[in-house]
Design an enzyme around this catalytic site. Structure first.
Site, PDB file in Angstrom:
ATOM      1  N   PRO A 112       0.830  -1.207   0.000  1.00 11.67           N
ATOM      2  CA  PRO A 112       0.000   0.000   0.000  1.00 11.67           C
ATOM      3  C   PRO A 112       0.863   1.256   0.000  1.00 11.67           C
ATOM      4  CG  PRO A 112      -0.796  -1.582   1.613  1.00 11.67           C
ATOM      5  CD  PRO A 112       0.538  -2.087   1.135  1.00 11.67           C
ATOM      6  N   GLU A 113       0.539   2.196  -0.881  1.00 13.97           N
ATOM      7  CA  GLU A 113       1.266   3.454  -0.948  1.00 13.97           C
ATOM      8  C   GLU A 113       0.404   4.541  -0.318  1.00 13.97           C
ATOM      9  OE1 GLU A 113       2.610   3.918  -4.997  1.00 13.97           O
ATOM     10  OE2 GLU A 113       3.414   1.894  -5.047  1.00 13.97           O
TER      11      GLU A 113
END
Length: 283
Positions: A2-3
């Site tokens: 996840p960014e």
């Protein structure tokens, strides 16, 4: 992994799910997830009776603000949170469970088991690792063009690895660096100090607009990402380069190419993002 847009979406979802809930007890099924304190029993005892006040974000880290402590959580590759009823069966790869006094549970699942949790006295978390050395927040007001230039303009590093370095700018990640560089028309292998003032301004704006659009779409569900309510993101339908090797560029029709840069798969259009190596003077 996840960014920033995915973590921001999870943060917003968790604020709807857990704020105001009081912890009755905590179960830890995989001790190595807990990095601080060293003793798992201390982690459990400190959290008993604590109430969630809000969930914030620093880069790709979640910050759960409690009565007296801040829980810092990094999801790494595939960590995820979900709210359950205490009678719901415990699913595989559930490593930490926060049991609430109202009978609900916040469960942390992590197939890859790379996620981490640190518990700090409230306010200390920004002075210690892992948050201490993090760089500029690209969606904060402090992320001005001048601040951005000060971080990157004189660096001889190639621009993509530089943007991925969390000590300079936090949270962008591989997907959104590729998309931002495409939007700005900058080749990922350009050295940062070869970018003109105009290019730096365009890149700064591209980073902000790309991340804002991604947050609005709930992030990108490339592999297994879902938010705290099990919903996927939709920004993957707007991607211009990432994951599109061999497909025609949406601007010029040239085939999108892929290379490896700094150990990361890198997508770009060689026509829209020409590689220039001549050093230019900054205005």
């Amino acid at each position: 992994m996840p960014e920033l847009p995915e973590v921001e979406t999870i943060r917003r979802t968790l604020n709807q799910l857990v704020v105001g809930k009081q912890i009755e007890q905590v179960s830890v099924h995989l001790p190595r997830i807990i990095q601080l304190p060293e003793e798992i029993e201390e982690f459990r005892l400190l959290l008993e009776g604590q109430r969630f006040h809000t969930v914030e974000r620093r880069g790709k880290f979640l910050r759960f603000l409690l009565d007296d402590f801040t829980l810092v959580s990094h999801l790494r590759m595939e960590g995820r949170y979900g709210l359950y009823d205490k009678l719901d069966p415990l699913e595989r790869h559930t490593h930490v469970v926060f049991h609430f006094t109202d009978g609900s549970e916040l469960r942390y699942k992590d197939v890859r088991q790379f996620g981490t949790m640190h518990l700090f006295p409230k306010g200390r978390e920004l002075e210690e690792k892992p948050l201490k050395k993090l760089g500029l927040e690209p969606l904060d007001e402090d992320f001005s063009l001048e601040a951005f230039k000060a971080k990157v303009a004189k660096r001889t590093t190639k621009i993509k690895p530089l943007l991925l370095n969390q000590e300079y700018i936090v949270g962008i990640g591989n997907i959104y660096v590729d998309e931002s560089l495409f939007l700005a028309g900058i080749h990922p292998e350009r050295e940062a100090n070869t970018l003109s003032a105009k290019e730096l301004a365009e890149l700064h704006q591209a980073i902000v607009s790309t991340l804002q659009d991604a947050v609005a779409a709930g992030g990108s569900s490339i592999k297994s990402y879902v938010n705290g309510q099990g919903e996927i993101g939709l920004f993957q339908h707007q991607l211009k380069t990432y994951g599109r090797k061999g497909e025609p560029c949406s601007v010029c029709g040239h085939a999108i190419e892929k290379t490896v840069l700094g150990g990361r798969g890198t997508h770009f259009c060689p026509n829209c993002q020409p590689l220039k190596r001549k050093r230019v003077r900054k205005a």
